[in-house]
Scaffold this active site. Structure first.
Site, PDB file in Angstrom:
ATOM      1  N   ASN A   9       0.871  -1.312  -0.017  1.00 27.73           N
ATOM      2  CA  ASN A   9      -0.031  -0.006  -0.170  1.00 27.73           C
ATOM      3  C   ASN A   9       0.748   1.263   0.112  1.00 27.73           C
ATOM      4  O   ASN A   9       1.558   1.452   1.172  1.00 27.73           O
ATOM      5  CB  ASN A   9      -0.937  -0.070   1.339  1.00 27.73           C
ATOM      6  CG  ASN A   9      -1.737   0.954   1.458  1.00 27.73           C
ATOM      7  OD1 ASN A   9      -1.657   2.174   0.605  1.00 27.73           O
ATOM      8  ND2 ASN A   9      -2.244   1.232   2.657  1.00 27.73           N
ATOM      9  N   TRP A  10       0.925   1.865  -1.234  1.00 24.68           N
ATOM     10  CA  TRP A  10       1.899   2.983  -1.187  1.00 24.68           C
ATOM     11  C   TRP A  10       1.209   4.393  -0.631  1.00 24.68           C
ATOM     12  O   TRP A  10       1.919   5.200  -0.624  1.00 24.68           O
ATOM     13  CB  TRP A  10       2.239   3.305  -2.690  1.00 24.68           C
ATOM     14  CG  TRP A  10       2.998   2.174  -3.372  1.00 24.68           C
ATOM     15  CD1 TRP A  10       3.646   0.956  -2.680  1.00 24.68           C
ATOM     16  CD2 TRP A  10       3.279   1.924  -4.861  1.00 24.68           C
ATOM     17  NE1 TRP A  10       4.191   0.232  -3.583  1.00 24.68           N
ATOM     18  CE2 TRP A  10       4.253   0.981  -4.806  1.00 24.68           C
ATOM     19  CE3 TRP A  10       3.346   2.864  -5.906  1.00 24.68           C
ATOM     20  CZ2 TRP A  10       4.924   0.398  -6.136  1.00 24.68           C
ATOM     21  CZ3 TRP A  10       3.787   2.568  -7.144  1.00 24.68           C
ATOM     22  CH2 TRP A  10       4.574   1.308  -7.227  1.00 24.68           C
ATOM     23  N   LYS A  11       0.179   4.327  -0.329  1.00 28.09           N
ATOM     24  CA  LYS A  11      -0.523   5.479   0.518  1.00 28.09           C
ATOM     25  C   LYS A  11      -0.417   6.732  -0.450  1.00 28.09           C
ATOM     26  O   LYS A  11      -0.284   6.658  -1.647  1.00 28.09           O
ATOM     27  CB  LYS A  11       0.124   5.601   1.840  1.00 28.09           C
ATOM     28  CG  LYS A  11      -0.210   4.228   2.654  1.00 28.09           C
ATOM     29  CD  LYS A  11      -0.227   4.497   4.026  1.00 28.09           C
ATOM     30  CE  LYS A  11      -0.221   3.003   4.927  1.00 28.09           C
ATOM     31  NZ  LYS A  11      -0.364   3.118   6.261  1.00 28.09           N
ATOM     32  N   HIS A  96      -9.748   0.882   4.766  1.00 31.37           N
ATOM     33  CA  HIS A  96      -8.216   1.205   5.482  1.00 31.37           C
ATOM     34  C   HIS A  96      -8.626   1.807   6.575  1.00 31.37           C
ATOM     35  O   HIS A  96      -9.671   3.108   6.700  1.00 31.37           O
ATOM     36  CB  HIS A  96      -7.303   1.613   4.609  1.00 31.37           C
ATOM     37  CG  HIS A  96      -6.142   1.706   4.845  1.00 31.37           C
ATOM     38  ND1 HIS A  96      -5.482   2.436   5.904  1.00 31.37           N
ATOM     39  CD2 HIS A  96      -4.945   0.662   4.823  1.00 31.37           C
ATOM     40  CE1 HIS A  96      -4.396   2.373   6.134  1.00 31.37           C
ATOM     41  NE2 HIS A  96      -3.945   0.966   5.700  1.00 31.37           N
ATOM     42  N   GLU A 168      -5.778  -5.348  10.050  1.00 36.71           N
ATOM     43  CA  GLU A 168      -4.688  -4.332  10.336  1.00 36.71           C
ATOM     44  C   GLU A 168      -5.169  -3.371  11.628  1.00 36.71           C
ATOM     45  O   GLU A 168      -6.025  -2.647  11.747  1.00 36.71           O
ATOM     46  CB  GLU A 168      -4.703  -3.165   9.149  1.00 36.71           C
ATOM     47  CG  GLU A 168      -4.357  -4.230   7.821  1.00 36.71           C
ATOM     48  CD  GLU A 168      -3.751  -3.039   6.974  1.00 36.71           C
ATOM     49  OE1 GLU A 168      -2.517  -3.256   6.521  1.00 36.71           O
ATOM     50  OE2 GLU A 168      -4.353  -1.845   6.786  1.00 36.71           O
ATOM     51  N   SER A 211       2.872  -2.384  10.440  1.00 32.17           N
ATOM     52  CA  SER A 211       4.494  -2.498  10.741  1.00 32.17           C
ATOM     53  C   SER A 211       5.015  -3.691  10.292  1.00 32.17           C
ATOM     54  O   SER A 211       5.969  -4.288  11.081  1.00 32.17           O
ATOM     55  CB  SER A 211       4.574  -2.109  12.290  1.00 32.17           C
ATOM     56  OG  SER A 211       4.224  -0.764  12.595  1.00 32.17           O
ATOM     57  N   GLY A 232       2.805  -1.261   4.266  1.00 32.52           N
ATOM     58  CA  GLY A 232       2.669   0.162   3.997  1.00 32.52           C
ATOM     59  C   GLY A 232       4.397   0.711   3.775  1.00 32.52           C
ATOM     60  O   GLY A 232       4.749   0.659   2.786  1.00 32.52           O
ATOM     61  N   GLY A 233       4.876   1.269   4.987  1.00 32.57           N
ATOM     62  CA  GLY A 233       5.969   2.236   4.763  1.00 32.57           C
ATOM     63  C   GLY A 233       6.892   1.275   4.075  1.00 32.57           C
ATOM     64  O   GLY A 233       7.890   1.770   3.298  1.00 32.57           O
TER      65      GLY A 233
HETATM   66  P1  PGA Z   1       2.455   0.256   7.638  1.00 34.39           P
HETATM   67  O1  PGA Z   1       1.126   0.294   7.123  1.00 34.39           O
HETATM   68  O2  PGA Z   1       3.003  -1.252   7.024  1.00 34.39           O
HETATM   69  O3  PGA Z   1       3.159   1.303   7.452  1.00 34.39           O
HETATM   70  O4  PGA Z   1       2.373  -0.156   9.030  1.00 34.39           O
HETATM   71  C1  PGA Z   1       0.231  -0.858   6.682  1.00 34.39           C
HETATM   72  C2  PGA Z   1      -1.211  -0.411   5.970  1.00 34.39           C
HETATM   73  O5  PGA Z   1      -1.376   0.745   6.445  1.00 34.39           O
HETATM   74  O6  PGA Z   1      -1.459  -1.173   5.201  1.00 34.39           O
END
Ligand code: PGA
Length: 250
Positions: A9-11, A96, A168, A211, A232-233
């Site tokens: 998820n590149w947000k 999300h 999540e 995370s 995500g990150g």
């Molecule tokens: P994160 O985000 O890996 O940066 O914690 C996960 C997500 O929001 O899908």
């Protein structure tokens, strides 16, 4: 062997050019697809079309980060599920935690978006998870159950049975504090039981998110009911992404 899902998820982490550059890098890295891994990335709305074009010659799927619940109309700033589908989307994230908590999306809207995605043939990735306050109050199962019930009660399941759930926990997202894998496993098993009970025994893949990084992905994937990860990150750096996918393939 059941597939292992590694979704990124590149947000709103990348601008247009950075998104296209990352797509080109991972297309080259995975010109030979890793066996047993279903990979997908979720770029921003503005980069979606070009990223989908770059990845169209690979086995890496693309998904929308969010879709509207109606197909067309006076909905300023929204993008419909069918527009994404026409541009090559396979998946869409729905509900999300950042949509639920920053943009105040409700279980009702999540359900509407789910139906809209299914109606155009997108595979919804329904995100559920409790806040830290809910966990502290011992309301994890109650929260998850309410979210799953609202999404799945009397839902008409598509012929290909394609719906994915992502667990999540809100407190684990972007905090560096992942859920303990054994606790994630417990919640995943609960989600699978709830979905099977609300449908005609539908078996959904359940991904863990919050995370996930190169140091903990293997522990999550070793759990019986964890079918993959939503990252995500750690998904927006090509070398880290390569490591994550390689561990999943192993
Ligand atoms: P994160 O985000 O890996 O940066 O914690 C996960 C997500 O929001 O899908």
């Amino acid at each position: 062997m059941k597939p292992c899902y590694v979704f990124g998820n590149w947000k709103m982490y990348l601008d247009y050019q950075e998104s296209v550059d990352l797509a080109k890098k991972i297309a080259t890295m995975f010109s030979t697809p890793p066996e047993g891994v279903k990979m997908a990335v979720f770029p921003s709305a503005i980069a979606f079309h070009r990223v989908a074009e770059v990845l169209s010659s690979t086995t890496i799927a693309v998904g929308a980060q969010n879709t509207c619940w109606v197909e067309k109309g006076a909905y300023t700033g929204e993008v419909s599920a069918h527009t994404y589908r026409d541009l090559g989307a396979t998946y869409t994230l729905i509900g999300h935690s950042e949509r639920r908590h920053i943009f105040h999306e409700t279980n009702h809207e999540v359900r509407q978006k789910l139906e809209s995605a299914l109606s155009v043939g997108l595979i919804p990735v329904i995100c559920v998870g409790e806040t830290l306050a809910e966990r502290r109050e011992g309301k994890v199962d109650e929260t998850i159950e309410a979210q799953i019930r609202s999404a799945f009660t009397e839902v008409s399941v598509p012929a290909n049975n394609a719906i994915i759930v992502a667990y999540e926990p809100v407190w684990a997202i972007n905090t560096g504090e992942a859920c303990h894998p054994a606790e994630a496993e417990r919640v995943h098993a609960l989600i699978k039981r709830l979905v099977a009970g609300l449908t005609d025994g539908l078996v959904v893949p359940v991904l863990y998110g919050g995370s996930v990084d190169v140091h903990n992905i293997a522990e999550f994937l070793a759990e019986e009911s964890i079918d993959g990860v939503l990252v995500g990150g750690a998904s927006v750096k090509s070398d880290v992404w390569f490591d994550l996918v390689s561990q999943a393939a192993a």
